[in-house]
Design a protein around this motif. Sequence first.
Motif, short mmCIF file in Angstrom:
data_model
loop_
_atom_site.label_atom_id
_atom_site.label_comp_id
_atom_site.label_asym_id
_atom_site.label_seq_id
_atom_site.Cartn_x
_atom_site.Cartn_y
_atom_site.Cartn_z
N ALA A 251 4.82 1.62 -8.45
CA ALA A 251 3.93 0.88 -7.56
C ALA A 251 4.23 -0.61 -7.59
O ALA A 251 4.47 -1.18 -8.66
N ILE B 263 2.55 -3.76 -7.60
CA ILE B 263 1.15 -4.12 -7.84
C ILE B 263 0.88 -5.62 -7.78
O ILE B 263 -0.26 -6.04 -7.96
N GLU C 254 -5.59 -3.11 -4.22
CA GLU C 254 -4.98 -3.97 -3.22
C GLU C 254 -4.44 -5.23 -3.90
O GLU C 254 -4.95 -5.66 -4.94
N ALA D 225 -2.16 3.40 -10.02
CA ALA D 225 -2.16 2.11 -9.31
C ALA D 225 -2.65 2.33 -7.89
O ALA D 225 -1.94 2.93 -7.08
N ASP D 226 -3.85 1.89 -7.61
CA ASP D 226 -4.38 2.03 -6.25
C ASP D 226 -5.13 0.79 -5.79
O ASP D 226 -5.89 0.82 -4.84
N ARG E 216 0.82 -1.20 0.00
CA ARG E 216 0.00 0.00 0.00
C ARG E 216 0.87 1.26 0.00
O ARG E 216 0.49 2.29 -0.57
N ARG F 271 1.77 3.01 -3.51
CA ARG F 271 0.75 3.48 -4.45
C ARG F 271 1.17 4.79 -5.12
O ARG F 271 1.83 5.63 -4.53
N ARG F 272 0.75 4.93 -6.36
CA ARG F 272 0.99 6.14 -7.15
C ARG F 272 -0.16 6.32 -8.11
O ARG F 272 -1.04 5.45 -8.21
#
Length: 354
Positions: free
Chosen positions: A138, A140, A42, A39-40, A32, A35-36
């Motif tokens: 991020a 991911i 989970e 890309a948010d 978490r 994040r950028r």
Amino acid sequence: MGGQEKGLTYADAGVDINAGNRFVDLIKPLVRSTRRKGADSEIGGFGGVFDLKAAGFADPVLVAANDGVGTKLKIAIEAGIQNTVGIDLVAMCVNDLVVQGAEPLFFLDYLATGKLDPESATAIVEGIAEGCRQAGCALIGGETAEMPGMYSAGDYDLAGFAVGAAERGQLLPTDDMADGDIILGLASSGLHSNGFSLVRRIVAESGLTLSSDSPFAPGKTLGEALLEPTHIYVKPLLEAMRSTHGIKALAHITGGGFTDNIPRVLNAGYAAKIDLGSLDVSPVFSWLAKTGNIEPAEMLRTFNCGTGMVAVVAEGQAAQVAAVLQALGETVTPIGRVRPSRSDRIVYLGELDL
């Protein structure tokens, strides 16, 4: 069926699904933290999602890179230091993206081990998350593979995968190199993540252990000094590219050292003439050269020798580019020039001060 013996389980075979689930829970806050824009999501799905439009790109070209940490992992395992090699993993990928003019967007990791230790694995991901934050990309997704019989107790391997983007027409190298272009060297943080099979051989023959006092880094053990993480050049280089438009090419000095990596980014018909006397050789490289009796030519083809990134810049913009990089914390030194050549691709002048 009541009289039969209990059937075998996956755990009996050495794979603990519960440990894997605990590991995912432990690393969620780390993921978490990277994040950028774009890309948010989970982690926990079957694939990572990235939105290029949300990241601000209009007509992007994607650039991908993957790499590992190599036998530097053996040093980390034997020294019991797991929280820095993740930075190396990210660095080796994102530095390869930025040399092509691309902004790293997202990262995925692969961790393979014989038996998963959630706490140790979390320390590794702490490093990966830190590397992603340094690079502005991020984390991911990823994969953790528990494979009994494939790895000895405590051993593991890492692989990283990064994707970046650049607007169409802005990739490096450019095709306008000219006689007299300046070659700038950006200082490394140490060995980075190359040449460790030779490093380990030299350590073994030196009579030192990883817990010995480092002969080249006061206040650290040899293991700590050798594990200094790879420097991530992404943010300063992106700023220099965007604010000056003066960088024609970049070369990440990894396996192959100066000798193999700089020619990869030169336009046809040109060579790099490197003034070896201008290189600020870090103490670790002097120690390796003297302890292992390594010839300068071998040093230049195996290690970064204190310069982890090289930029080719027009002569009239070299001072401007250097100033931007220095303001963002980089140590920058002119180390040579681009010259026309029909045969040689790299020429060394002077002697390497080891």
